[in-house]
Design a protein around this motif. Structure first.
Motif, PDB file in Angstrom:
ATOM      1  N   ARG A 257       0.827  -1.213   0.000  1.00 56.48           N
ATOM      2  CA  ARG A 257       0.000   0.000   0.000  1.00 56.48           C
ATOM      3  C   ARG A 257       0.856   1.257   0.000  1.00 56.48           C
ATOM      4  O   ARG A 257       0.572   2.231  -0.711  1.00 56.48           O
ATOM      5  CB  ARG A 257      -0.924  -0.014   1.216  1.00 56.48           C
ATOM      6  CG  ARG A 257      -1.981  -1.122   1.184  1.00 56.48           C
ATOM      7  CD  ARG A 257      -2.987  -0.920   2.322  1.00 56.48           C
ATOM      8  NE  ARG A 257      -3.974  -1.981   2.361  1.00 56.48           N
ATOM      9  CZ  ARG A 257      -3.907  -3.049   3.124  1.00 56.48           C
ATOM     10  NH1 ARG A 257      -2.849  -3.213   3.945  1.00 56.48           N
ATOM     11  NH2 ARG A 257      -4.849  -3.959   3.099  1.00 56.48           N
ATOM     12  N   HIS A 258       1.938   1.264   0.792  1.00 60.29           N
ATOM     13  CA  HIS A 258       2.839   2.424   0.810  1.00 60.29           C
ATOM     14  C   HIS A 258       3.506   2.627  -0.544  1.00 60.29           C
ATOM     15  O   HIS A 258       3.661   3.766  -1.003  1.00 60.29           O
ATOM     16  CB  HIS A 258       3.890   2.244   1.901  1.00 60.29           C
ATOM     17  CG  HIS A 258       3.330   2.337   3.289  1.00 60.29           C
ATOM     18  ND1 HIS A 258       2.440   3.319   3.677  1.00 60.29           N
ATOM     19  CD2 HIS A 258       3.526   1.573   4.411  1.00 60.29           C
ATOM     20  CE1 HIS A 258       2.115   3.168   4.949  1.00 60.29           C
ATOM     21  NE2 HIS A 258       2.757   2.091   5.423  1.00 60.29           N
ATOM     22  N   SER A 259       3.909   1.517  -1.163  1.00 56.18           N
ATOM     23  CA  SER A 259       4.546   1.634  -2.479  1.00 56.18           C
ATOM     24  C   SER A 259       3.576   2.181  -3.515  1.00 56.18           C
ATOM     25  O   SER A 259       3.947   3.007  -4.369  1.00 56.18           O
ATOM     26  CB  SER A 259       5.080   0.269  -2.914  1.00 56.18           C
ATOM     27  OG  SER A 259       6.051  -0.208  -2.022  1.00 56.18           O
ATOM     28  N   LEU A 260       2.309   1.759  -3.480  1.00 58.77           N
ATOM     29  CA  LEU A 260       1.319   2.261  -4.431  1.00 58.77           C
ATOM     30  C   LEU A 260       1.000   3.734  -4.176  1.00 58.77           C
ATOM     31  O   LEU A 260       0.748   4.502  -5.119  1.00 58.77           O
ATOM     32  CB  LEU A 260       0.038   1.424  -4.329  1.00 58.77           C
ATOM     33  CG  LEU A 260       0.161  -0.045  -4.707  1.00 58.77           C
ATOM     34  CD1 LEU A 260      -1.182  -0.750  -4.546  1.00 58.77           C
ATOM     35  CD2 LEU A 260       0.668  -0.211  -6.133  1.00 58.77           C
ATOM     36  N   GLN A 261       1.027   4.151  -2.906  1.00 55.31           N
ATOM     37  CA  GLN A 261       0.743   5.539  -2.573  1.00 55.31           C
ATOM     38  C   GLN A 261       1.852   6.467  -3.072  1.00 55.31           C
ATOM     39  O   GLN A 261       1.589   7.600  -3.495  1.00 55.31           O
ATOM     40  CB  GLN A 261       0.571   5.686  -1.055  1.00 55.31           C
ATOM     41  CG  GLN A 261       0.278   7.098  -0.584  1.00 55.31           C
ATOM     42  CD  GLN A 261      -1.071   7.611  -1.086  1.00 55.31           C
ATOM     43  OE1 GLN A 261      -1.993   6.825  -1.324  1.00 55.31           O
ATOM     44  NE2 GLN A 261      -1.189   8.923  -1.250  1.00 55.31           N
ATOM     45  N   SER A 262       3.102   5.970  -3.072  1.00 49.16           N
ATOM     46  CA  SER A 262       4.227   6.813  -3.501  1.00 49.16           C
ATOM     47  C   SER A 262       4.444   6.794  -5.000  1.00 49.16           C
ATOM     48  O   SER A 262       5.292   7.533  -5.500  1.00 49.16           O
ATOM     49  CB  SER A 262       5.503   6.347  -2.793  1.00 49.16           C
ATOM     50  OG  SER A 262       5.787   4.987  -3.120  1.00 49.16           O
ATOM     51  N   GLU A 264       2.963   7.642  -8.688  1.00 53.99           N
ATOM     52  CA  GLU A 264       1.917   8.464  -9.285  1.00 53.99           C
ATOM     53  C   GLU A 264       1.008   7.651 -10.199  1.00 53.99           C
ATOM     54  O   GLU A 264      -0.190   7.939 -10.305  1.00 53.99           O
ATOM     55  CB  GLU A 264       2.549   9.621 -10.068  1.00 53.99           C
ATOM     56  CG  GLU A 264       3.307  10.615  -9.191  1.00 53.99           C
ATOM     57  CD  GLU A 264       3.883  11.761 -10.010  1.00 53.99           C
ATOM     58  OE1 GLU A 264       3.706  11.738 -11.250  1.00 53.99           O
ATOM     59  OE2 GLU A 264       4.494  12.666  -9.418  1.00 53.99           O
ATOM     60  N   THR A 266      -0.002   4.557  -9.847  1.00 51.19           N
ATOM     61  CA  THR A 266      -0.878   3.629  -9.130  1.00 51.19           C
ATOM     62  C   THR A 266      -1.681   4.290  -8.031  1.00 51.19           C
ATOM     63  O   THR A 266      -2.490   3.642  -7.380  1.00 51.19           O
ATOM     64  CB  THR A 266      -0.023   2.502  -8.511  1.00 51.19           C
ATOM     65  OG1 THR A 266       0.920   3.089  -7.588  1.00 51.19           O
ATOM     66  CG2 THR A 266       0.728   1.722  -9.580  1.00 51.19           C
ATOM     67  N   ARG A 267      -1.447   5.577  -7.800  1.00 48.51           N
ATOM     68  CA  ARG A 267      -2.083   6.242  -6.663  1.00 48.51           C
ATOM     69  C   ARG A 267      -3.597   6.323  -6.842  1.00 48.51           C
ATOM     70  O   ARG A 267      -4.361   6.117  -5.903  1.00 48.51           O
ATOM     71  CB  ARG A 267      -1.484   7.639  -6.496  1.00 48.51           C
ATOM     72  CG  ARG A 267      -1.943   8.368  -5.251  1.00 48.51           C
ATOM     73  CD  ARG A 267      -1.245   9.712  -5.172  1.00 48.51           C
ATOM     74  NE  ARG A 267       0.205   9.543  -5.159  1.00 48.51           N
ATOM     75  CZ  ARG A 267       1.068  10.535  -5.376  1.00 48.51           C
ATOM     76  NH1 ARG A 267       0.624  11.768  -5.653  1.00 48.51           N
ATOM     77  NH2 ARG A 267       2.369  10.317  -5.355  1.00 48.51           N
ATOM     78  N   ARG A 270      -5.372   2.895  -6.254  1.00 43.11           N
ATOM     79  CA  ARG A 270      -4.930   2.203  -5.053  1.00 43.11           C
ATOM     80  C   ARG A 270      -6.103   1.611  -4.274  1.00 43.11           C
ATOM     81  O   ARG A 270      -5.982   0.592  -3.614  1.00 43.11           O
ATOM     82  CB  ARG A 270      -4.146   3.180  -4.182  1.00 43.11           C
ATOM     83  CG  ARG A 270      -3.680   2.577  -2.862  1.00 43.11           C
ATOM     84  CD  ARG A 270      -3.191   3.627  -1.915  1.00 43.11           C
ATOM     85  NE  ARG A 270      -3.037   3.084  -0.584  1.00 43.11           N
ATOM     86  CZ  ARG A 270      -3.034   3.806   0.525  1.00 43.11           C
ATOM     87  NH1 ARG A 270      -3.227   5.121   0.446  1.00 43.11           N
ATOM     88  NH2 ARG A 270      -2.861   3.250   1.689  1.00 43.11           N
ATOM     89  N   ASP A 274      -6.349  -1.964  -2.409  1.00 43.27           N
ATOM     90  CA  ASP A 274      -6.604  -2.071  -0.964  1.00 43.27           C
ATOM     91  C   ASP A 274      -7.762  -3.015  -0.683  1.00 43.27           C
ATOM     92  O   ASP A 274      -7.729  -3.802   0.274  1.00 43.27           O
ATOM     93  CB  ASP A 274      -6.903  -0.688  -0.387  1.00 43.27           C
ATOM     94  CG  ASP A 274      -5.663   0.210  -0.405  1.00 43.27           C
ATOM     95  OD1 ASP A 274      -4.554  -0.345  -0.573  1.00 43.27           O
ATOM     96  OD2 ASP A 274      -5.819   1.426  -0.258  1.00 43.27           O
TER      97      ASP A 274
END
Length: 329
Positions: A257-262, A264, A266-267, A270, A274
């Motif tokens: 989840r952190h990798s997808l949030q960082s 652009e 996949t944000r 996301r 999740d």
């Protein structure tokens, strides 16, 4: 008077006949040993015969020395005993003991003993004379023999390991040559035929194909929800690694989840990932049995995540782009 005398005689005779077996049965045991010859050559073995007569009901034991019958007369071996019935409650036990001596001289052999409770019966004692072996004197020592000429063959000049294992070594060499020849032929054949390179499947197409195959197996309908969600998340993890270089196979759900949030790209999608990871964690670790609608939404979210993050199509080249820019006027 004569009639009374005859009556007493016959009664005495009858009692003697009736009690004769009991008298014989109660007789003491007898033990006797003998030799075939009182002389034996040094180093030779000679048998000593043992004869034991005792009652059938006797529980005694014959005591034979363990190693020797005298100081230098050794017991080589005690042969098995042979028992025979003598009748009237008596039996005879015969046994042979092999004697041997390596020192010449005259020896008085120790007696054998038969022990039956408190009674002990000793055998007779024998004398054995050991004769020395006849050997050549020092004057008859022979000289060394001359070297004899023998016919030699090629095998005689080879090392011992070649003589012993020559056939095995030859077989190994032949097998190695055959393997080398076959490998060389295959290498030449591979060099001559250029195999066409297979075009790698893009991560998007590989993920869509794997998701469709998973959906076609209907694992949730068969009660295999845990296997379904394990394979579903593995497909997404492989897709993330191939599409964005995220090593998702070695990450936890929180790290993904952190990798997808960082990232652009996949944000925005996301939330779909999740939803899949949350449901999968409940099924795999909390052992929750999801509803059919949950399974359908998880699959749809996984497919939507892949569709939202697929690479943009490359723009098609027009004729003007192929001809190049027009010259300036």
């Amino acid at each position: 008077m004569r009639l009374l005398t005859r009556y007493r005689f016959f009664m005495t005779l009858l009692l003697a006949v009736l009690f004769m077996p009991a008298a014989v049965s109660g007789a003491p045991a007898s033990l006797k040993v003998s030799l075939d010859s009182a002389y034996v050559l040094m180093g030779k073995a000679t048998p000593m015969h043992v004869e034991l007569v005792t009652d059938d009901a006797s529980q005694g034991s014959l005591v034979i020395p363990a190693d020797s019958m005298a100081g230098k007369v050794e017991i080589l071996k005690a042969l098995p005993a042979d028992t025979s019935s003598l009748g009237s409650g008596r039996r005879e036990i015969r046994q042979e003991i092999l004697l041997q001596s390596f020192d010449s001289g005259t020896y008085l052999l120790n007696p054998l003993r038969y022990i039956d409770g408190r009674d002990t019966v000793m055998s007779n004692r024998l004398v054995l004379k050991v004769m020395p072996a006849i050997v050549d004197s020092m004057t008859t020592i022979h000289d060394y023999a001359d070297v004899a000429d023998v016919d030699r063959h090629l095998v005689d000049y080879l090392p011992d390991f070649l003589v012993d294992y020559g056939l095995w070594i030859l077989a190994v060499v032949v097998a190695a040559l055959i393997c080398w020849f076959v490998a060389r032929r295959m290498m030449r054949k591979d060099k001559g035929e250029v195999k066409p390179r297979t075009k790698p499947v893009p991560p998007y197409e590989q993920a869509v194909r794997a998701l469709n195959e998973l959906n076609a197996q209907h694992l949730c309908e068969q009660g295999h929800e845990r296997e379904f969600y394990t394979r579903l998340t593995d497909i997404l993890r492989v897709y993330l690694h191939g599409r964005f270089g995220i090593n998702a196979m070695e990450m936890t759900s929180t790290q993904i989840r952190h990798s997808l949030q960082s990232n652009e790209q996949t944000r925005l999608s996301r939330a779909n990932m999740d939803r899949v990871l949350e449901t999968a964690d409940f099924v795999k670790f909390a052992k929750v049995r999801p509803l059919p609608d949950d399974n359908t939404r998880a699959f749809a979210s996984a497919m939507q995540f892949v569709e939202d993050t697929k690479p943009a199509p490359e723009p098609e080249k027009t004729e003007g782009d192929a001809a190049g820019p027009e010259p300036e006027k």
